[in-house]
Design a protein around this motif. Structure first.
Motif, PDB file in Angstrom:
ATOM      1  N   GLN A   2       0.609  -1.252   0.136  1.00 14.92           N
ATOM      2  CA  GLN A   2       0.096  -0.036  -0.016  1.00 14.92           C
ATOM      3  C   GLN A   2       0.850   1.273  -0.108  1.00 14.92           C
ATOM      4  OE1 GLN A   2      -3.487  -0.096  -0.049  1.00 14.92           O
ATOM      5  NE2 GLN A   2      -3.514   1.945  -0.222  1.00 14.92           N
ATOM      6  N   ARG A   3       0.716   2.307  -0.729  1.00 14.15           N
ATOM      7  CA  ARG A   3       1.169   3.365  -0.791  1.00 14.15           C
ATOM      8  C   ARG A   3       0.453   4.709  -0.298  1.00 14.15           C
ATOM      9  NH1 ARG A   3       5.196   5.132  -5.893  1.00 14.15           N
ATOM     10  NH2 ARG A   3       6.116   3.449  -4.970  1.00 14.15           N
ATOM     11  N   TYR A   4       0.979   5.575   0.467  1.00  9.98           N
ATOM     12  CA  TYR A   4       0.352   6.859   0.852  1.00  9.98           C
ATOM     13  C   TYR A   4       1.373   8.102   0.660  1.00  9.98           C
ATOM     14  CZ  TYR A   4      -1.993   3.213   3.718  1.00  9.98           C
ATOM     15  OH  TYR A   4      -2.861   2.205   4.202  1.00  9.98           O
ATOM     16  N   GLU A  39       4.220   1.896   1.844  1.00 10.95           N
ATOM     17  CA  GLU A  39       5.132   2.794   1.027  1.00 10.95           C
ATOM     18  C   GLU A  39       4.723   4.380   1.234  1.00 10.95           C
ATOM     19  OE1 GLU A  39       6.218  -0.329  -2.501  1.00 10.95           O
ATOM     20  OE2 GLU A  39       5.457   1.668  -2.994  1.00 10.95           O
ATOM     21  N   VAL A  41       4.868   8.461   0.135  1.00  9.24           N
ATOM     22  CA  VAL A  41       5.628   9.359  -0.756  1.00  9.24           C
ATOM     23  C   VAL A  41       5.745  10.694   0.061  1.00  9.24           C
ATOM     24  CG1 VAL A  41       5.486  10.447  -3.052  1.00  9.24           C
ATOM     25  CG2 VAL A  41       4.529   8.167  -2.593  1.00  9.24           C
ATOM     26  N   VAL A  47      10.144   8.127  -2.306  1.00  9.02           N
ATOM     27  CA  VAL A  47       9.465   7.140  -1.658  1.00  9.02           C
ATOM     28  C   VAL A  47      10.201   6.463  -0.957  1.00  9.02           C
ATOM     29  CG1 VAL A  47       7.826   5.003  -2.264  1.00  9.02           C
ATOM     30  CG2 VAL A  47       8.366   6.883  -4.103  1.00  9.02           C
ATOM     31  N   VAL A  49       9.952   2.894   2.305  1.00 12.22           N
ATOM     32  CA  VAL A  49       9.582   2.100   2.753  1.00 12.22           C
ATOM     33  C   VAL A  49       9.301   2.412   4.376  1.00 12.22           C
ATOM     34  CG1 VAL A  49       9.496  -0.420   3.620  1.00 12.22           C
ATOM     35  CG2 VAL A  49       9.534   0.203   1.241  1.00 12.22           C
ATOM     36  N   GLU A 138      -2.170   7.065  -5.521  1.00 15.84           N
ATOM     37  CA  GLU A 138      -1.583   5.990  -4.757  1.00 15.84           C
ATOM     38  C   GLU A 138      -1.806   4.581  -5.176  1.00 15.84           C
ATOM     39  OE1 GLU A 138      -2.823   7.980  -0.387  1.00 15.84           O
ATOM     40  OE2 GLU A 138      -4.094   6.383  -1.143  1.00 15.84           O
ATOM     41  N   HIS A 141       0.822   3.613  -7.901  1.00 10.71           N
ATOM     42  CA  HIS A 141       2.056   4.069  -7.251  1.00 10.71           C
ATOM     43  C   HIS A 141       2.914   5.175  -7.829  1.00 10.71           C
ATOM     44  CE1 HIS A 141       2.841  -0.088  -5.027  1.00 10.71           C
ATOM     45  NE2 HIS A 141       1.541   0.319  -4.983  1.00 10.71           N
ATOM     46  N   THR A 143       4.536   9.071  -7.872  1.00  8.71           N
ATOM     47  CA  THR A 143       5.134  10.084  -6.686  1.00  8.71           C
ATOM     48  C   THR A 143       4.619  11.254  -6.747  1.00  8.71           C
ATOM     49  OG1 THR A 143       7.179  10.475  -8.081  1.00  8.71           O
ATOM     50  CG2 THR A 143       7.159   8.722  -6.727  1.00  8.71           C
TER      51      THR A 143
END
Lengths: 247, 247
Positions: A2-4, A39, A41, A47, A49, A138, A141, A143
Motif C-alpha cells: 500500500q502507498r500513501y 510505502e 511518498v 518514496v 518504505v 496511490e 504507485h 510519486t
C-alpha cells in the motif's frame, strides 16, 4: 504494498508520524500492526518504505527504511485539458489519466459542451476530482498527485506557457492524418511541458481549432478510429508512454 | 455521419432495404428523411454511403452511392482476454477496447477473480456485452463488430491457435521491464493474430503465469505505473495502434 502520500519531507533512517486519513486507512482498513510496512511518498516525491514502530489510537510512528529508486513518473509534464464532458466522464478521465501518468487536468467550457459547471459548484467538483486523483495516484504507485483545475474559457487556457501545445482534432483523423502526433512526441525532451486539449462529446468547433492553431497549437489525429471524448486522452497518454518509456 | 452494420452484402450503385433496429434508429432517433444519407457497413466489411430513396412505416430503401475507402481497422487481429473483472468493468473493457480496435474479447475465470459468472447467466452477460460492442463499433466507425465470448478456464483459452500470445504481468512492470512489449509488437506483421491476456483486479497467480509461459505466452510489462485491470488492455491496444498505425 500500500502507498500513501504525506505532506512533509521524510528523512531517511529517521522516524515520522502518520495521522488523519492515512492513519485510518493504514490501521483500520489495512489492519497494519507494529513491524508492518507500507510505502510513503515524501513531499519531495521520494518514496520510502516505512516500518511501524508504535501505534496509538490516532497516530502511527514509523521508521523510514530503504528508499525506493524506481522511476514511475512519465518523463514529461503533461496537462490534459478537456471541454466539459457529460455525466461522470470527468471522473473517469482523471482516474485513468492519473494511472497513465498525467500531471495536471484542466476542465473548461467549450462551444459544444452540453455539460455546465455552475460557478457555485466548481469548487465542490474540483474537490471530488482531486480526491479521485489522489486515490488513483496511490493505487498506480505514482510519486506525484496530479492537480485538477478549472479554466473559465479557451482564452484563459491558451495563455498558459507550455513547450508543446497539441489539440486532438477528429477531422485530422478522418483525413487520414496519423503521423503528426508521432512527429510532435519525437520532438519532446525529458521534463518538457505538454498541454493536450480534447473536445467534449460534440468535438471542438472549427473556429475553436483555428483560434488554437493561431495560438501555436498543433492539430493531431489519434489514429483512424473515432474515439470518444473520454477515451482520446488515454490514447494520447499511452502514446507518450510508449514512445518515451518503452524503448 | 451515423454508421450502421447490416447483415447482407451491399452492391455498389444498387438499392438495399433497412428494417428493424437500424430502421428505428435511422428514422425515429436520427429523424432521417428521403434524400438523407448514412453510412452502412456491408457484411463483407466494406462501407457505403446510402441515400434514402423511399420510406414506409417499417423500412427504408436506400441507394448505395460511393464506397468509403478509409482503412480504420487495426492491421492485427487482436483478442483481449480478461480474468473476470468486478462490477461493470467487463462492459467498460468491451466499449473502450472496441474503440481502440480489438477484434475479439474473451472473459474467463482465473484464480484471483472475485467476480463469478454463474453458468445460467453467461449467455445473458455475453448478449449484453455483444450489444455494447455493436454500439461502440458503430460509434467509432469500425468495419468489424468485435465478438465477445466466455472461456471456462485458462486451459481452454491457451489451446487457441494464435501467432502471438502475450500476458500482461505486473511483476514485469515492477522489475523495470519495459522493452519486451515493444519487441513483441515489432515482430508482428499485418493480419497476424494476437492473444493478450490480462488478470482481474488481484492480478494473475504466479503459477498461472508459469502455465502460460510454458504454453508459449510472453510476459510483458505495460510501463512503470501499476494499471488497473480495466486500464491495462487499453494501454496495450493503444501501443499496438501507435506502432502499427501512426508512422
Amino acid at each position: 504494498m500500500q502507498r500513501y502520500f504525506v505532506d512533509f519531507e521524510i528523512q531517511p533512517h529517521e522516524t515520522f508520524t502518520v495521522t488523519g486519513q492515512n492513519f485510518q486507512h493504514l490501521v483500520r482498513v489495512m489492519r497494519a500492526k507494529v513491524n508492518d510496512c507500507a510505502e510513503f511518498v515524501s513531499s519531495d516525491h521520494l518514496v520510502y518504505v516505512g516500518r511501524i514502530q508504535a501505534l496509538t489510537t490516532h497516530e502511527a510512528v514509523l521508521l523510514a527504511e530503504n528508499r525506493l529508486e524506481a522511476q514511475v513518473e512519465l518523463p514529461l509534464e503533461v496537462t490534459i485539458a478537456c471541454g466539459l464532458p457529460k455525466g461522470d466522464k470527468a471522473e473517469f478521465i482523471v482516474q485513468k489519466g492519473t494511472e497513465l501518468g498525467a500531471r495536471h487536468f484542466t476542465f473548461l467550457p467549450t462551444q459544444f459542451s452540453v455539460a455546465k459547471w455552475p460557478a457555485n459548484k466548481v469548487d465542490r467538483k474540483l474537490d471530488r476530482l482531486q480526491k479521485i486523483a489522489h486515490a488513483a495516484a496511490e493505487q498506480s504507485h505514482r510519486t506525484f498527485i496530479p492537480t485538477v483545475s478549472y479554466a473559465n474559457s479557451l482564452k484563459t487556457l491558451i495563455k498558459q506557457p507550455m513547450q508543446f501545445k497539441i489539440v486532438a482534432y477528429e477531422e485530422s483523423a478522418k483525413q487520414g492524418e496519423h503521423t503528426k502526433l508521432h512527429q510532435e512526441i519525437m520532438k519532446m525532451q525529458t521534463a518538457n511541458s505538454v498541454l493536450a486539449l480534447f473536445g467534449p462529446e460534440g468535438g471542438l468547433a472549427g473556429q475553436e481549432v483555428q483560434t488554437l492553431e493561431e495560438a501555436g497549437f498543433v492539430s493531431v489525429g489519434l489514429g483512424p478510429r473515432i474515439l470518444r471524448a473520454e477515451t482520446a486522452p488515454l490514447y494520447l497518454l499511452s502514446a507518450i508512454s510508449v514512445f518515451k518509456e518503452m524503448r
